[in-house]
Design a protein around this motif. Structure first.
Motif, short mmCIF file in Angstrom:
data_model
loop_
_atom_site.label_atom_id
_atom_site.label_comp_id
_atom_site.label_asym_id
_atom_site.label_seq_id
_atom_site.Cartn_x
_atom_site.Cartn_y
_atom_site.Cartn_z
N ASP A 161 11.41 21.23 -49.61
CA ASP A 161 10.50 22.26 -51.06
C ASP A 161 11.14 22.43 -52.12
OD1 ASP A 161 13.26 23.87 -49.80
OD2 ASP A 161 11.53 25.59 -48.70
N LYS A 217 6.12 22.08 -51.98
CA LYS A 217 5.37 21.28 -50.89
C LYS A 217 5.94 19.96 -50.76
CE LYS A 217 1.14 23.34 -51.31
NZ LYS A 217 -0.30 23.53 -51.29
N GLU A 218 6.76 19.91 -49.27
CA GLU A 218 7.08 18.48 -48.73
C GLU A 218 6.02 17.48 -48.87
OE1 GLU A 218 10.01 16.51 -45.47
OE2 GLU A 218 8.62 18.32 -45.62
#
Length: 1602
Positions: free
Chosen positions: A874, A928-929
């Motif tokens: 993240d 956000k991954e």
């Protein structure tokens, strides 16, 4: 090795051993009948099987171990079932036949007869089979008894003991099941120490029953927490199993001696650890380590704690030899979250020992241990001893401090003469020697201290070769009473390092009383220590003391401290006569007067009360591992104040001893590591205490270094981990960067309002705050507030990520380069671009900043080259390059924006940081991954925020999991010269699976293709800087850097900006200077400074945080850095950068050698010394006079010299003759002779104005005794030489002719001098009125033999006296003489030659002289010849020969004659090869000579009997006989006047017996006169003999005839 499991183990039944022997027979027989079984009782069968079933037929015979040993024929039961072995179907058929037969035959007799026959046959066969099975069983049992090894097997754990965790005061039982034959012997251990349950009755209970072994620990306490081992051993081997016992304590029951429980600070946040059981494992362990004094060593372990809580921190402690270590300048400890590291910054022998890492959680603790060995550094003087160790202060007060130490293990090859103690006042670097003469006792009271000041101490050892290196300094200690020291430790005020001593005014008119309890607390031959208690009256704070002494048996008291009273109730006395007895007493005094003396002490004899320990004994080495041996020994008996033992090892046959430990161990068992596998070693041990080292123990038996059964026990390493540790690696993220970065630039010198960022208006206030934080233009830096995620302008280096963390790997690193900014990379960054270091300077004032409009208030150009430095789930760490144009002021920070990219659609820009970040790297969080993002960066200065950079490439936010590290970043170049420059960079943010351990630097020409990249360092560099050398002037270069960890080399960094190698005009270098006061400084001058330029100093291109060590001063265009207290901490590379210039920078390297040189120069300037050409030396003059002298290089007429002996100034007199030649600088002291009281230290103290110097010479112990003996000898020699004397005493020499000449050289001879020679007291030669033309007397022994051995003596005498010289030529001396004679004989021998005789082949050599004592050995094919009738040796004259009779081909080969020396060792050899053509020629010649010899032996011969002339009277008979010989019998012919005679009556010729030939004339007449001869002849030859016959006629007969 696998072993069979007993059947009662397989089915889980609890049978004991007796089960196996319940059966009465040796095997069991099972039949098909379910109701009948042999070997097991029917009742037991019915109990185990409630529903009886018909058993399947089994015809197997088994023994007691259920092993099949044969087959069994079932017993016959009925004729129908077992007749002929029929089945049921056959029986039916037989029954039908029987019915038919019965019908056919009415008589049943035949049927009954048939059944009887069938039954008998069946029973007979069954009996035979049973007998056969019995025979087989007996044979099998006999075979087993005869081969017991087939039953034996190594012990095996069927059930291993398991670990337990119990509460305190509970009982715990460890049990295991072990198989093995013979029954193994079981021993329980606690922490590798055997448990003696008899010595600890009630605590331990050990039981062994039915192969089940147990250890019961009763009422466990915390001390029972340990690792327990059970060992089983029999003749086939040994196995061990381990189990741990952890004893927990209820809350509140804490032992005061245990470490305090770990407390979690508020800053760590809440930790939800209650109800969680932590499992701790220590992997990646350090093994047994070896270091050297002066080196740096790191010990580290990776710690895995499961479950992993984010804020939970275990308690990590390091111990050495069981003592908890604290952080200090010697020990640096680091905990990175999953790895514990202990760094020993400067190894000394004090650091040797067993190191233990202990990790404690709420669920218990885990520890790991290994031994560290530290050997001595190389001695500065060859043969000097090792440095002492463990220097500490035992007693400190106002008047003295007792310093103690431990003796070193290495004495340099000669015994240690003593030790010198040095002191240094804290805050200075000037060391002062405390004792003028070496002391052998390992304790010494240091006096002459200033009250209230703190001191550190060190010790040096000295032997005949020189001085050792100094020991590690002691901890600082203040010269003050313990009570005062305790008051100073109070918490009322901080410790400032300054001690102010005050004394209260004493009460007026009160004379103090008598001191109490006076006693001698320590006594050596060098000093005594007294202690007492002050008088009990109050109000006597100003009391001081006088110490008095008197010789025992007298009443003459002398005051010891007449000038300075003692302030403390302890005192050390020196200069007491060794061996004398003294009594002591003490008086108190104050302003009111001197009080009464105390009671005197008992008589104390001056001498060492502590003796050196006796030698240890019974040294026993035991195999351990492939590189270690366990050595145990018996302790020294009656040893007092034993410090420990030193162990030494030696390879068998080498006679070279090496220490196994350099720090004494106080046990009698030690594991010696670092040995060579396969070598055989012997060991010896000696004990040590304060009095010295004991003699060595007897050598142990040799032991070969190889692993013992079971692999051995590494020293201090727990068996469950071992030195190698666990190979599994823990992967975890590093702590995130929070965006809190330190500045790399100076704040601007002017203020202005910040322009608001048009896109993010809230950043305008941030820039304004940055401008406000810039402060006035005084050049000082002002730190602004941290906003939790960022820091504005702060002096100091950028924060580096904590090292040593393990990260998860990723298959690829997509570190894309960002797009360049508006200015683009086409504009070159200045070569002086500043890395974050020193005093917060960035040399961003490049060519752009030097433009005329650079001072205008303009925002900077956009940054460029955005790349990803690390990526996790993240968050991403970005890096970028500095703008090519910074505007009118220094860059104060950067702002980062990001936007999400979804399927190529770009989102809205969002700000990543509110406060400006000063570094060119930032972690963007809350991403956000597996999403894609773009980034842009803006630079800000005092004028405002610049325009953003071009959007970066699109980066995917996914966690990197590659093993290798990421790319380094922020490459900068400094100190650009025509042939060199310095490259700086920052470590990768992403370090990979393992910490980064170094870097590789690549370079190429700026215009060269990619293939031109080349590495600059073949070996990895651990620094984040690199000096590039051997560049071509005017050539432009670019660089890149790659990081490496244990997994490999990572991706390279972005390419640096091109930099041209050119030395710019006006470039200066840093100069080092030492002024007259000894102050060391570094000076740098810059000629191209601007008004905004500042000097920035750094050490090793990093911040110099410790400003107390340096003082910086700038005047105009010059800057100077002064070392406040130069020492080892100041070693490094010092660089200076001038900001706002075109890269003006320089560096200076202070290496250890350079620091040593500067300190020497500084000391010479502070304390000028008179240079000496030669130090104080001693030489012997004639008549045994002793001369002490030294020579100064240059000295003025005002110089003066003090001659000091043992701290007492010597004066001119009869004993001492002093001379000081100021022209030559020679200072000398002459003594007529040396007396025993002259043993000590002689010192010449010189002073010439401010300059001083002194030189000392220590004459004690064996050195003094040898010098005294030499003086006495020279004195006697002088008197001896006044008369006739020997210049060279009687000796011998051997001439090349092997004659022995005894000779001596004489002097001071007159005509009247006579010389007498004696052998064994008897005169053998007298020389009187000798001329002595050459002054040499000789006695020649022509052919020496054993009878010449004896004692030879020569006496010179005349009226002035006589002198005698003796030479002992007996025993070994005579053997040595003969060895020399034999050497001459051997060297004179001719080469070995081959000749032939009629008997065989002869090998021979000639010598110039042969002696009967000469040992000679003949060899054939390198083996000594055993002589026989066919092989003989002998001597003929000077010829030595070996005769080979009747040689054959077996005699071919290499022959040698060896002349042995008298000591039995081999000597000179002469060889010859009897083979090939040489053998053929010799053999042919032998045959020829043999044939000739045979012919010569058998040829015809005449052997005497015949006269030459025969005169005979006429008429007489003549008879002549001669002997003849020959084989075959020769033919005999008689001749007369060469005509053959025949036998007749007148001349009779006979041959009798073939040997006797006779010639007879019966009546001689004148006609018979003539020449006769005999001729003998056979096939081997002819020989003749002649004689003449003369016949005469007597006169009367002649007359008658007439």
């Amino acid at each position: 090795m696998s072993t069979s499991v007993p059947f009662y183990r397989k089915y889980g039944r609890s049978y004991d051993r007796g089960y196996r022997y319940q059966s009465g027979s040796g095997y069991s027989v099972r039949t098909s009948a379910g109701t009948r079984t042999r070997g097991l009782d029917r009742s037991s069968q019915s109990r185990s099987d409630p529903l009886p079933k018909r058993a399947n037929p089994s015809y197997l015979a088994v023994d007691r171990e259920n092993q099949i040993i044969g087959y069994v024929v079932p017993v016959f039961r009925t004729s129908q079932e077992f007749a002929a072995g029929y089945s049921d179907e056959s029986r039916l058929r037989n029954t039908a036949t029987y019915m038919e037969r019965r019908d056919m035959f009415t008589s049943g007799l035949e049927m009954e007869r048939s059944e009887q026959i069938s039954r008998k046959e069946t029973m007979r066969e069954s009996a035979q089979r049973i007998s056969l099975n019995k025979t087989l069983y007996e044979h099998e049992e006999h075979f087993k008894r005869m081969n017991e090894d087939s039953l034996m097997h190594v012990p095996e754990f069927i059930i291993k003991p398991r670990s337990h965790t119990v509460w305190e005061k509970q009982c715990v039982r460890l049990h295991c099941t072990i198989s093995g034959w013979p029954d193994p012997r079981v021993v329980w251990y606690k922490n590798n120490v055997a448990i003696d349950h008899l010595a600890n009755a009630g605590k331990y209970k050990i039981e062994s029953k039915y192969s089940v072994h147990s250890l019961e620990i009763n009422k466990c306490d915390f001390e029972d927490t340990a690792q327990y081992r059970v060992s089983a051993m029999n003749v086939k081997g040994e196995v061990s199993a381990y189990a741990s016992v952890v004893v927990k304590r209820f809350k509140g029951e804490v032992d005061e001696f245990l470490p305090a429980p770990r407390r979690t600070g508020v800053k760590d946040g809440p930790v939800s650890e209650y109800g969680i059981t932590f499992q701790t494992n220590i992997v990646d362990n350090f093994g047994v380590s070896f270091g050297k004094e002066g080196e740096t060593m790191s010990l580290g372990c990776t710690v895995i704690i499961y479950p992993a809580l984010h804020h939970y921190q275990p308690e990590v402690q390091w111990y050495r030899d069981g003592v908890l270590l604290s952080p200090s300048k010697w020990n640096h400890m680091h905990w990175s979250g999953d790895r514990a590291t202990l760094t020993l910054t400067h190894l000394n022998k004090e650091d040797e020992g067993l190191y233990t890492l202990r990790v404690t959680t709420k669920s218990g603790y885990k520890s790991y241990s290994a031994y560290v060995f530290v050997r001595d550094a190389e001695a500065e003087v060859e043969g000097a001893p090792g440095a002492p160790l463990d220097v500490c202060c035992l007693d400190a007060n106002k008047d003295y401090i007792i310093v103690s130490w431990k003796q070193p293990a290495v004495d340099g090859g000669s015994s240690i003469l003593g030790y010198f103690v040095d002191r240094c006042e804290v805050g200075t670097t000037h060391w002062i020697q405390c004792n003028d003469t070496p002391i052998k006792f390992a304790r010494f009271p240091v006096t002459g201290l200033v009250e209230g000041r703190s001191y550190i101490f060190r010790v040096r050892a000295v032997n005949q070769s020189g001085m050792s290196r100094p020991s590690r300094v002691s901890e600082p200690v203040a010269a003050m009473d313990p009570a005062d020291r305790a008051r100073m430790r109070g918490n009322t005020a901080p410790w400032t390092g300054q001690i102010i001593v005050t004394e209260e005014e004493p009460a007026e008119g009160i004379v103090p009383g008598r001191p109490q309890e006076l006693q001698v607390t320590e006594a050596t031959k060098n000093y005594l220590v007294l202690s007492w208690k002050p008088p009990g009256e109050k109000g006597l704070e100003g009391v001081m003391y006088y110490v008095e002494k008197c010789v025992s048996g007298t009443d003459s008291w002398q005051r010891v401290n007449t000038e300075i009273p003692v302030k403390s109730p302890r005192f050390a006395l020196f200069d007491l006569a060794e061996g004398n007895s003294y009594c002591f007493r003490v008086r108190c005094c104050n302003a009111a007067g001197v009080g009464e003396p105390s009671d005197p002490t008992e008589a104390t004899t001056v001498g060492d009360k502590l003796d050196t320990p006796s030698a240890p004994s019974k040294v026993v080495p035991t195999r351990n591992t492939d590189t270690s041996v366990v050595v145990s020994w018996e302790a020294s008996r009656d040893a007092k104040e034993l410090v420990g033992y030193y162990i030494e090892a030696s390879v068998v046959g080498s006679n070279i001893w090496e220490p196994c430990n350099n720090k004494p161990v106080n046990v009698t068992r030690f594991i010696c590591h670092g040995l060579t596998t396969g070598e055989k070693y012997v060991f010896r041990v000696r004990a040590v205490n304060a009095a010295g080292l004991s003699p060595f123990s007897p050598e142990s038996e040799p032991v070969e270094v190889k692993a013992a059964i079971g692999g051995g026990i590494p020293h201090g390493v727990l068996p469950e981990t071992g030195p190698g540790g666990n190979d599994d690696r823990l992967t975890a993220h590093k702590p995130y960067w929070t965006g809190a970065h330190d500045t790399v630039q100076l704040p601007a010198d002017t203020k202005s309002k910040a322009r608001a960022d048009p896109e993010f208006p809230e950043r305008g206030s941030e820039v304004a705050a940055v401008a406000a934080s810039s402060g006035p233009s005084d050049g000082k830096n002002h730190e602004s507030e941290r906003g939790g995620v960022a820091q504005a302008l702060v002096n100091g280096s950028p924060s580096e990520p904590p090292p040593g963390l393990l990260c998860e790997a990723r298959t690829d690193v997509a570190a894309h380069l960002g797009s360049p900014g508006v200015e683009g990379p086409a504009k070159k960054t200045a070569p002086g671009a500043k890395r974050a270091c020193g005093l917060s300077v960035d040399a961003s004032a490049n060519k752009e900043s030097a433009r005329p409009d650079a001072r205008a208030e303009a925002s900077p150009a956009p940054p460029y080259g955005i790349s990803v430095l690390e990526c996790v789930r993240d968050s991403m760490v970005l890096g970028w390059k500095q703008p090519t144009f910074i505007g009118g002021a220094d860059i104060s920070g950067y702002f980062v924006d990001y936007r999400e990219v979804v399927d190529g659609v770009e989102g809205k820009w969002q700000e990543a940081n509110i406060r400006a970040v000063s570094e060119r790297a930032y972690r963007v969080t809350d991403l956000k991954e597996n999403k894609k993002y773009q980034f842009q960066v803006r630079a800000a200065n005092i004028a405002g925020v610049g325009i953003p950079s071009l959007p970066s490439d699109t980066f995917l936010c996914e966690e990197w999991t590659i093993a290798v590290p990421g790319p380094p970043h922020d490459l900068q170049l400094r100190e650009v010269r025509g042939n060199s420059m310095v490259l700086l960079w920052k470590s990768p943010v992403y370090q990979g699976r393992d910490p980064v351990n170094g870097f590789y630097v690549d370079m190429k020409e700026a215009e060269a293709p990619e293939e031109a990249w080349r590495g600059l360092n073949t070996k990895v560099t651990e620094n984040s800087f690199f000096k590039v050398k051997n560049l071509k002037e005017q050539e432009s270069y670019v660089f890149r850097v790659r990081a490496q960890n244990q997994a490999g080399v990572g991706k390279s960094s972005d390419i640096s900006e091109p930099v041209q190698a050119v030395t710019k005009p006006g470039t200066k270098e840093i100069l080092v200077d030492v002024d007259d006061d000894g102050v060391i400084s570094l000076n740098f001058e810059c000629a191209n400074m601007t008004p905004d330029s500042k000097f920035v100093w750094s050490k090793n291109y990093e911040d110099m945080d410790d400003s107390s060590r340096l003082t910086m001063e700038t005047k105009g265009n010059k800057s100077k850095v002064t070392f406040n207290s130069p020492g080892e901490e100041d070693i490094g590379i010092y660089s200076c950068l001038v900001t706002h210039t075109d890269g003006a920078s320089s560096s200076y390297t202070i290496s250890p050698e350079e620091m040593k040189r500067l300190l020497e120069i500084s000391h010479d300037h502070k304390f000028p010394t008179i240079p000496l050409k030669s130090d104080l030396a001693v030489e012997m003059l004639e008549k045994g006079r002793v001369r002490f002298w030294l020579q100064a290089e240059k000295i003025s007429a005002n110089a003066k010299v003090d001659y000091v002996f043992n701290d007492n100034v010597m004066a001119q007199g009869e004993k001492y003759k002093m001379n000081f030649d100021k022209n030559t600088g020679v200072v000398e002291l002459i003594m007529e002779s040396l007396m025993p009281e002259d043993e000590g230290t002689f010192t010449f103290q010189m002073q010439d104005g401010k300059a001083t110097n002194q030189s000392s010479l220590v004459l004690i112990g064996e050195v003094f005794k040898d010098l005294q003996k030499e003086s006495e000898f020279q004195r006697k020699e002088w008197f001896r030489k006044q008369g006739p004397h020997f210049i060279e005493y009687l000796g011998y020499e051997v001439t090349p002719e092997c004659c022995v000449v005894l000779k001596c050289k004489v002097g001071n001879i007159k005509k009247e001098t006579s010389a007498l020679w004696y052998k064994d007291g008897r005169e053998i030669k007298a020389d009187q009125n000798l001329g002595f033309t050459e002054g040499v007397l000789k006695l020649e022994i022509a052919q020496i033999s054993k009878k010449d051995a004896g004692v030879y003596e020569t006496v010179l005498k005349d009226e002035r006296g006589q002198d005698t010289s003796k030479l002992n030529l007996t025993d070994q001396c005579f053997k040595d003489l003969m060895s020399e004679v034999f050497n001459y004989i051997a060297n004179s021998s001719t080469p070995l030659k081959i000749t032939s005789t009629d008997q065989g082949i002869r090998l021979y050599t000639f010598v110039s002289y042969y002696n009967d004592l000469l040992p000679v050995t003949w060899h054939y094919k390198d083996s000594a010849i055993a002589f026989s009738d066919r092989l003989k040796s002998g001597v003929v004259g000077d010829q030595l020969w070996l005769q080979i009779s009747e040689p054959t081909e077996k005699d071919m080969g290499k022959y040698a004659i060896e002349f042995n020396s008298n000591d039995g060792k081999g000597g000179l050899r002469r060889t010859v090869e009897l083979s090939g053509q040489a053998y053929e020629d010799a053999l042919a010649e032998f045959k020829r000579l043999k044939a000739a010899a045979i012919a010569e032996k058998n040829r015809a011969r005449v052997a005497g009997g015949l006269p030459d002339v025969v005169t005979i009277q006429e008429g007489k008979a003549l008879n002549l006989t001669c002997n003849i010989s020959g084989e075959p019998l020769p033919q005999v012919t008689w001749l007369k006047n060469d005509k053959e005679l025949t036998s007749d009556e007148h001349c009779i010729l006979r041959l009798e017996s073939g040997k006797f030939a006779s010639f007879t004339i019966t009546a001689v007449s004148t006609a018979d006169t003539g020449k006769y001869s005999i001729l003998v002849k056979n096939k081997y030859g002819t020989e003749s003999a002649e004689f003449t016959v003369s016949v005469f006629i007597p006169d009367e007969v002649a007359a008658r005839k007439k």
